[in-house]
Design a protein around this motif. Structure first.
Motif, mmCIF file in Angstrom:
data_model
loop_
_atom_site.group_PDB
_atom_site.id
_atom_site.type_symbol
_atom_site.label_atom_id
_atom_site.label_comp_id
_atom_site.label_asym_id
_atom_site.label_seq_id
_atom_site.Cartn_x
_atom_site.Cartn_y
_atom_site.Cartn_z
ATOM 1 N N GLU A 10 5.203 47.275 66.703
ATOM 2 C CA GLU A 10 6.241 47.324 67.275
ATOM 3 C C GLU A 10 7.533 47.663 66.022
ATOM 4 O OE1 GLU A 10 9.868 47.409 71.019
ATOM 5 O OE2 GLU A 10 8.548 45.534 70.671
ATOM 6 N N ILE A 11 7.915 46.398 65.416
ATOM 7 C CA ILE A 11 9.401 46.238 65.134
ATOM 8 C C ILE A 11 9.348 47.149 63.072
ATOM 9 C CG2 ILE A 11 10.001 44.819 63.093
ATOM 10 C CD1 ILE A 11 9.596 41.978 65.544
ATOM 11 N N LYS A 12 7.727 47.433 63.264
ATOM 12 C CA LYS A 12 7.748 48.164 61.746
ATOM 13 C C LYS A 12 7.691 49.420 62.201
ATOM 14 C CE LYS A 12 3.652 45.539 59.577
ATOM 15 N NZ LYS A 12 2.581 45.196 59.613
ATOM 16 N N LEU A 13 7.237 50.022 63.320
ATOM 17 C CA LEU A 13 7.434 51.854 63.714
ATOM 18 C C LEU A 13 8.903 51.437 64.115
ATOM 19 C CD1 LEU A 13 4.839 52.408 66.184
ATOM 20 C CD2 LEU A 13 5.100 53.164 64.181
ATOM 21 N N ARG A 14 9.694 50.851 64.729
ATOM 22 C CA ARG A 14 11.469 50.634 64.586
ATOM 23 C C ARG A 14 11.886 50.945 63.552
ATOM 24 N NH1 ARG A 14 13.772 46.138 65.911
ATOM 25 N NH2 ARG A 14 12.206 46.393 67.971
ATOM 26 N N LYS A 15 11.737 50.346 62.067
ATOM 27 C CA LYS A 15 12.052 50.539 60.847
ATOM 28 C C LYS A 15 11.465 51.494 60.363
ATOM 29 C CE LYS A 15 12.266 45.334 59.918
ATOM 30 N NZ LYS A 15 11.151 44.440 59.120
ATOM 31 N N ALA A 16 10.278 52.098 60.479
ATOM 32 C CA ALA A 16 10.218 53.373 59.300
ATOM 33 C C ALA A 16 10.582 54.617 60.783
ATOM 34 C CB ALA A 16 8.497 53.675 60.184
ATOM 35 N N TYR A 17 11.594 54.437 61.547
ATOM 36 C CA TYR A 17 11.691 55.752 62.520
ATOM 37 C C TYR A 17 13.293 55.515 61.565
ATOM 38 C CZ TYR A 17 15.092 57.888 65.823
ATOM 39 O OH TYR A 17 15.820 58.498 66.574
ATOM 40 N N SER A 19 14.387 54.602 58.923
ATOM 41 C CA SER A 19 13.963 54.816 57.409
ATOM 42 C C SER A 19 14.391 56.082 57.710
ATOM 43 C CB SER A 19 13.373 54.508 56.578
ATOM 44 O OG SER A 19 13.075 52.808 56.958
ATOM 45 N N ALA A 20 13.117 56.528 57.908
ATOM 46 C CA ALA A 20 12.707 58.240 58.057
ATOM 47 C C ALA A 20 13.905 59.374 58.798
ATOM 48 C CB ALA A 20 11.498 58.748 59.159
ATOM 49 N N PHE A 21 14.896 58.480 59.648
ATOM 50 C CA PHE A 21 15.900 59.280 60.160
ATOM 51 C C PHE A 21 16.442 59.743 59.409
ATOM 52 C CE2 PHE A 21 19.725 59.381 62.628
ATOM 53 C CZ PHE A 21 20.052 60.886 63.346
ATOM 54 N N PHE A 22 17.034 58.413 58.760
ATOM 55 C CA PHE A 22 18.008 58.384 57.185
ATOM 56 C C PHE A 22 18.191 59.531 56.446
ATOM 57 C CE2 PHE A 22 19.641 54.935 60.427
ATOM 58 C CZ PHE A 22 21.053 55.633 60.477
ATOM 59 N N CYS A 23 16.713 58.817 56.057
ATOM 60 C CA CYS A 23 16.215 59.013 54.779
ATOM 61 C C CYS A 23 16.572 61.860 54.998
ATOM 62 C CB CYS A 23 15.059 59.548 54.296
ATOM 63 S SG CYS A 23 14.103 59.968 52.996
ATOM 64 N N GLY A 24 15.903 61.370 56.504
ATOM 65 C CA GLY A 24 16.708 63.634 56.827
ATOM 66 C C GLY A 24 17.963 63.285 56.933
ATOM 67 N N VAL A 25 19.212 62.411 57.099
ATOM 68 C CA VAL A 25 20.496 62.759 57.118
ATOM 69 C C VAL A 25 20.145 62.901 56.027
ATOM 70 C CG1 VAL A 25 21.978 62.139 57.808
ATOM 71 C CG2 VAL A 25 20.758 62.302 59.474
ATOM 72 N N LEU A 26 20.188 61.691 54.964
ATOM 73 C CA LEU A 26 20.940 61.874 53.487
ATOM 74 C C LEU A 26 20.110 63.035 52.947
ATOM 75 C CD1 LEU A 26 20.113 58.548 52.411
ATOM 76 C CD2 LEU A 26 21.921 59.571 52.523
ATOM 77 N N SER A 67 7.694 61.170 65.161
ATOM 78 C CA SER A 67 5.911 60.072 65.510
ATOM 79 C C SER A 67 6.177 58.617 65.517
ATOM 80 C CB SER A 67 5.206 60.662 64.383
ATOM 81 O OG SER A 67 5.233 60.674 63.156
ATOM 82 N N CYS A 68 7.032 58.473 64.791
ATOM 83 C CA CYS A 68 7.293 56.498 64.776
ATOM 84 C C CYS A 68 7.851 56.745 65.904
ATOM 85 C CB CYS A 68 8.156 56.219 63.480
ATOM 86 S SG CYS A 68 7.457 56.918 61.871
ATOM 87 N N HIS A 69 8.628 57.845 66.234
ATOM 88 C CA HIS A 69 9.357 57.415 67.951
ATOM 89 C C HIS A 69 8.467 57.224 69.296
ATOM 90 C CE1 HIS A 69 13.204 56.588 70.486
ATOM 91 N NE2 HIS A 69 12.283 57.865 71.201
ATOM 92 N N PHE A 70 8.252 57.825 68.526
ATOM 93 C CA PHE A 70 6.775 58.409 70.098
ATOM 94 C C PHE A 70 5.520 57.311 70.040
ATOM 95 C CE2 PHE A 70 2.859 59.580 71.162
ATOM 96 C CZ PHE A 70 3.092 60.344 72.309
ATOM 97 N N PHE A 71 5.327 56.702 68.994
ATOM 98 C CA PHE A 71 4.501 56.137 69.280
ATOM 99 C C PHE A 71 4.784 54.549 69.251
ATOM 100 C CE2 PHE A 71 1.401 58.465 66.382
ATOM 101 C CZ PHE A 71 0.680 59.067 67.143
#
Length: 84
Positions: A10-17, A19-26, A67-71
């Protein structure tokens, strides 16, 4: 999987989510910045071409974040079931 492994996942998926979200924003901010800098410099810029070139990367980041948020939600629900 036991509860400790699920919590680590769960912690890894939260961090991945995040990271991907902020990368998309960037990526979106970078595309906007390219257009703005070109306009400020007085150079002609094809905004449609910029949007078409950056769209696949934006969609990829959105897919990864989704997908990270879903999982993450699924793993969180499994943890709740184990707590009962």
């Amino acid at each position: 999987m036991n509860k400790a492994e699920l919590i680590k996942l769960e912690i890894k998926l939260r961090k991945a989510y995040r990271s991907a979200f902020f990368c998309g924003v960037l990526v979106v901010m970078a595309a906007v910045a390219i257009v703005m800098v070109s306009l400020i410099a007085g150079q002609p810029v094809d905004q449609k071409a910029v949007a078409q070139d950056w769209t696949p990367l934006i969609m990829l980041m959105a897919f990864i974040a989704g997908s990270c948020h879903f999982f993450h939600a699924g793993v969180k629900e499994k943890i709740r079931k184990l707590d009962r």
